[in-house]
Design a protein around this motif. Structure first.
Motif, PDB file in Angstrom:
ATOM      1  N   SER A 128      -0.190 -16.580  -6.285  1.00 24.70           N
ATOM      2  CA  SER A 128      -1.272 -15.581  -6.348  1.00 24.70           C
ATOM      3  C   SER A 128      -0.792 -14.199  -6.771  1.00 24.70           C
ATOM      4  O   SER A 128      -1.572 -13.380  -7.247  1.00 24.70           O
ATOM      5  CB  SER A 128      -1.965 -15.475  -4.988  1.00 24.70           C
ATOM      6  N   GLY A 129       0.500 -13.925  -6.578  1.00 27.15           N
ATOM      7  CA  GLY A 129       1.044 -12.626  -6.968  1.00 27.15           C
ATOM      8  C   GLY A 129       0.978 -11.590  -5.859  1.00 27.15           C
ATOM      9  O   GLY A 129       0.483 -11.841  -4.761  1.00 27.15           O
ATOM     10  N   ILE A 130       1.478 -10.408  -6.165  1.00 30.04           N
ATOM     11  CA  ILE A 130       1.488  -9.279  -5.223  1.00 30.04           C
ATOM     12  C   ILE A 130       0.434  -8.268  -5.671  1.00 30.04           C
ATOM     13  O   ILE A 130       0.293  -7.991  -6.859  1.00 30.04           O
ATOM     14  CB  ILE A 130       2.878  -8.602  -5.207  1.00 30.04           C
ATOM     15  N   VAL A 131      -0.288  -7.717  -4.700  1.00 32.01           N
ATOM     16  CA  VAL A 131      -1.322  -6.724  -5.004  1.00 32.01           C
ATOM     17  C   VAL A 131      -0.873  -5.361  -4.506  1.00 32.01           C
ATOM     18  O   VAL A 131      -0.411  -5.217  -3.371  1.00 32.01           O
ATOM     19  CB  VAL A 131      -2.669  -7.096  -4.342  1.00 32.01           C
ATOM     20  N   MET A 132      -0.999  -4.338  -5.358  1.00 28.80           N
ATOM     21  CA  MET A 132      -0.629  -2.973  -4.997  1.00 28.80           C
ATOM     22  C   MET A 132      -1.865  -2.096  -4.858  1.00 28.80           C
ATOM     23  O   MET A 132      -2.796  -2.186  -5.663  1.00 28.80           O
ATOM     24  CB  MET A 132       0.303  -2.363  -6.044  1.00 28.80           C
ATOM     25  N   THR A 133      -1.877  -1.261  -3.812  1.00 28.15           N
ATOM     26  CA  THR A 133      -2.977  -0.323  -3.598  1.00 28.15           C
ATOM     27  C   THR A 133      -2.403   1.053  -3.270  1.00 28.15           C
ATOM     28  O   THR A 133      -1.198   1.216  -3.115  1.00 28.15           O
ATOM     29  CB  THR A 133      -3.881  -0.785  -2.433  1.00 28.15           C
ATOM     30  N   GLY A 134      -3.277   2.030  -3.138  1.00 28.60           N
ATOM     31  CA  GLY A 134      -2.848   3.385  -2.802  1.00 28.60           C
ATOM     32  C   GLY A 134      -2.539   4.211  -4.035  1.00 28.60           C
ATOM     33  O   GLY A 134      -2.245   3.668  -5.105  1.00 28.60           O
ATOM     34  N   ASP A 160       0.854  -1.188   0.000  1.00 32.47           N
ATOM     35  CA  ASP A 160       0.000   0.000   0.000  1.00 32.47           C
ATOM     36  C   ASP A 160       0.890   1.238   0.000  1.00 32.47           C
ATOM     37  O   ASP A 160       1.649   1.469   0.942  1.00 32.47           O
ATOM     38  CB  ASP A 160      -0.917  -0.005   1.229  1.00 32.47           C
ATOM     39  N   ILE A 161       0.794   2.028  -1.072  1.00 35.24           N
ATOM     40  CA  ILE A 161       1.648   3.214  -1.213  1.00 35.24           C
ATOM     41  C   ILE A 161       0.780   4.461  -1.069  1.00 35.24           C
ATOM     42  O   ILE A 161       0.031   4.825  -1.974  1.00 35.24           O
ATOM     43  CB  ILE A 161       2.368   3.220  -2.573  1.00 35.24           C
ATOM     44  N   ARG A 195       0.013  -6.978  -9.593  1.00 28.97           N
ATOM     45  CA  ARG A 195      -1.161  -6.335 -10.194  1.00 28.97           C
ATOM     46  C   ARG A 195      -1.634  -5.176  -9.321  1.00 28.97           C
ATOM     47  O   ARG A 195      -1.453  -5.191  -8.096  1.00 28.97           O
ATOM     48  CB  ARG A 195      -2.313  -7.330 -10.383  1.00 28.97           C
ATOM     49  N   ILE A 196      -2.188  -4.160  -9.955  1.00 29.29           N
ATOM     50  CA  ILE A 196      -2.737  -3.019  -9.231  1.00 29.29           C
ATOM     51  C   ILE A 196      -4.216  -3.297  -8.979  1.00 29.29           C
ATOM     52  O   ILE A 196      -4.947  -3.678  -9.891  1.00 29.29           O
ATOM     53  CB  ILE A 196      -2.562  -1.714 -10.033  1.00 29.29           C
ATOM     54  N   ALA A 197      -4.658  -3.134  -7.754  1.00 28.54           N
ATOM     55  CA  ALA A 197      -6.051  -3.415  -7.390  1.00 28.54           C
ATOM     56  C   ALA A 197      -7.010  -2.491  -8.134  1.00 28.54           C
ATOM     57  O   ALA A 197      -6.626  -1.402  -8.584  1.00 28.54           O
ATOM     58  CB  ALA A 197      -6.235  -3.236  -5.885  1.00 28.54           C
ATOM     59  N   ASP A 219       4.731  -1.102 -10.833  1.00 29.63           N
ATOM     60  CA  ASP A 219       4.368  -2.522 -10.766  1.00 29.63           C
ATOM     61  C   ASP A 219       5.333  -3.357 -11.611  1.00 29.63           C
ATOM     62  O   ASP A 219       5.767  -4.450 -11.203  1.00 29.63           O
ATOM     63  CB  ASP A 219       2.923  -2.744 -11.210  1.00 29.63           C
ATOM     64  N   LYS A 220       5.708  -2.833 -12.781  1.00 25.32           N
ATOM     65  CA  LYS A 220       6.637  -3.550 -13.661  1.00 25.32           C
ATOM     66  C   LYS A 220       8.021  -3.656 -13.020  1.00 25.32           C
ATOM     67  O   LYS A 220       8.697  -4.679 -13.148  1.00 25.32           O
ATOM     68  CB  LYS A 220       6.747  -2.829 -15.009  1.00 25.32           C
ATOM     69  N   LYS A 221       8.418  -2.579 -12.347  1.00 23.12           N
ATOM     70  CA  LYS A 221       9.735  -2.558 -11.705  1.00 23.12           C
ATOM     71  C   LYS A 221       9.811  -3.617 -10.602  1.00 23.12           C
ATOM     72  O   LYS A 221      10.792  -4.375 -10.513  1.00 23.12           O
ATOM     73  CB  LYS A 221       9.983  -1.176 -11.101  1.00 23.12           C
ATOM     74  N   ILE A 222       8.777  -3.692  -9.765  1.00 28.95           N
ATOM     75  CA  ILE A 222       8.750  -4.673  -8.681  1.00 28.95           C
ATOM     76  C   ILE A 222       8.679  -6.087  -9.238  1.00 28.95           C
ATOM     77  O   ILE A 222       9.354  -7.004  -8.750  1.00 28.95           O
ATOM     78  CB  ILE A 222       7.563  -4.396  -7.731  1.00 28.95           C
ATOM     79  N   GLU A 223       7.886  -6.270 -10.277  1.00 27.86           N
ATOM     80  CA  GLU A 223       7.758  -7.589 -10.904  1.00 27.86           C
ATOM     81  C   GLU A 223       9.086  -8.033 -11.506  1.00 27.86           C
ATOM     82  O   GLU A 223       9.484  -9.197 -11.381  1.00 27.86           O
ATOM     83  CB  GLU A 223       6.671  -7.540 -11.978  1.00 27.86           C
TER      84      GLU A 223
END
Length: 355
Positions: A291-297, A167-168, A318-320, A306-310
């Motif tokens: 399941s992957g990582i979910v980004m919020t905020g 969460d950013i 993925r962005i929520a 998201d691409k950088k972290i991946e």
């Protein structure tokens, strides 16, 4: 929310309320109605009388444009309260704006769940509780931001499986691995949208001798800000004050320059994400890999983050949906899942003494 994306104001009476008390914005969720308020966390104060002149959007328009006797301030910094009295007044203003008054103007007090960053001290948490209580809550519950974000993103946090959330917000980045209603591994860094703006401001001063305000820096971030190289370069004209001549000046910058300006901020987020993954138990790490990582905020909307972290973790990111409102939605929805959250140790309650 209406077709133009503007939140409709809704009056409520004694309903459960969830508040995302963010460094940049305050969002309020009401049970059965959804997000009913979204305002900047800014208050304009008369320095001579200490009277509040404006709150929210109206106050934000004053930033950098006020005379000496007026200050437009942000009462929250890095996700925590830096000015208790102003935060209390701001909260009270927002709560009264949405809560129905009955009788002799007495507010029908609601239950309020409010979020705090991971790792805040008990003193900081207590300040949030007290300010919310004074704003008119019947009962106050405090929940950690990544837990609320996960609920708002539609993740089944009560299941015995690992889910990773990043969460950013405006003042902090909260990263957590969640299972069985609680955070198994988590970390919080004082990094977010405000630091992105600061980095752009410093870059413009260093590379172009141009002094710009925080609103201009925010506009640059939103329009051409990049955390990953774009396939097609974008350009933008930026106006500020030349620090050598002292006169207004306009320069054109590219998205590649913002990539350079934001590199240190982005790297800190990536490194912290990697650190949390390293501390994650093997079984939960396997779940996250699947399941992957979910980004919020709001900060998750920075192009290419998201691409950088991946790229660096090798895990799908993925962005929520509706990342800006995930924390507020999850905070409000959490009031109907207190049993699950209590088991996971993810919230603390504080009943009001004035029942």
């Amino acid at each position: 929310m209406n077709d133009k994306g503007v939140f409709k104001m809704a009056k409520v009476s004694g309903a459960d309320i969830g508040i995302d008390l963010g460094t940049a914005n305050v969002l309020v969720y009401v049970s059965g109605k959804g997000i009913v308020l979204e305002e900047p966390s800014v208050v304009a104060i008369d320095n001579k009388t200490n009277e509040i002149l404006a709150v929210g959007k109206e106050a934000k328009r004053m930033i950098g444009r006020t005379p000496a006797n007026i200050s437009a301030i942000r009462p929250l910094r890095d996700g925590v309260i830096s000015d208790y009295n102003t935060t209390e007044k701001m909260l009270k203003y927002f709560v009264e704006k949405i809560v129905e008054k009955k009788g002799f103007g007495k507010i029908v007090m609601p239950r309020i769940m409010v979020c705090v960053p991971t790792g805040v001290t008990e003193v900081e948490k207590r300040a949030v509780e007290d300010a919310t209580k004074q704003a008119g809550a019947r009962e106050v519950y405090v929940i950690e931001e990544p837990i609320a974000a996960a609920i708002g993103a539609g993740i089944e946090i009560g299941e015995p499986s690992g889910n990773m959330i990043i969460d950013i917000g405006g003042g902090t980045v909260d990263i957590a691995v969640i299972s069985l209603g609680g955070a198994v591994v988590s970390d919080s860094i004082k990094m977010g949208g405000d630091k992105f703006d600061d980095a752009i401001t410093k870059y413009m001063k260093k590379q172009h001798n141009l002094i710009i305000g925080e609103r201009t820096a925010e506009k640059v971030k939103m329009e051409i800000g990049s955390a990953f190289k774009r396939e097609e370069e974008k350009f933008m004209k930026v106006t500020g004050r030349n620090q050598i001549t002292g006169l207004p000046c306009t320069v054109e910058i590219s998205s590649a320059e913002t990539l350079e300006a934001l590199d240190e901020c982005v790297e800190q987020i990536v490194v912290t994400t990697h650190s949390v993954l390293e501390k994650t138990p093997p079984e939960l790490a396997a779940d996250i890999s699947e399941s992957g990582i979910v980004m919020t905020g709001g900060g998750s909307l920075l192009y290419g983050l998201d691409k950088k972290i991946e790229q660096r973790t090798g895990i799908k990111v993925r962005i929520a949906d509706n990342p800006l409102s995930c924390v507020a939605t999850g905070t409000g929805a959490a009031l109907s899942s207190l049993d699950v959250l209590k088991t996971g140790g993810s919230f603390k309650s504080m009943p009001s003494e004035d029942k």
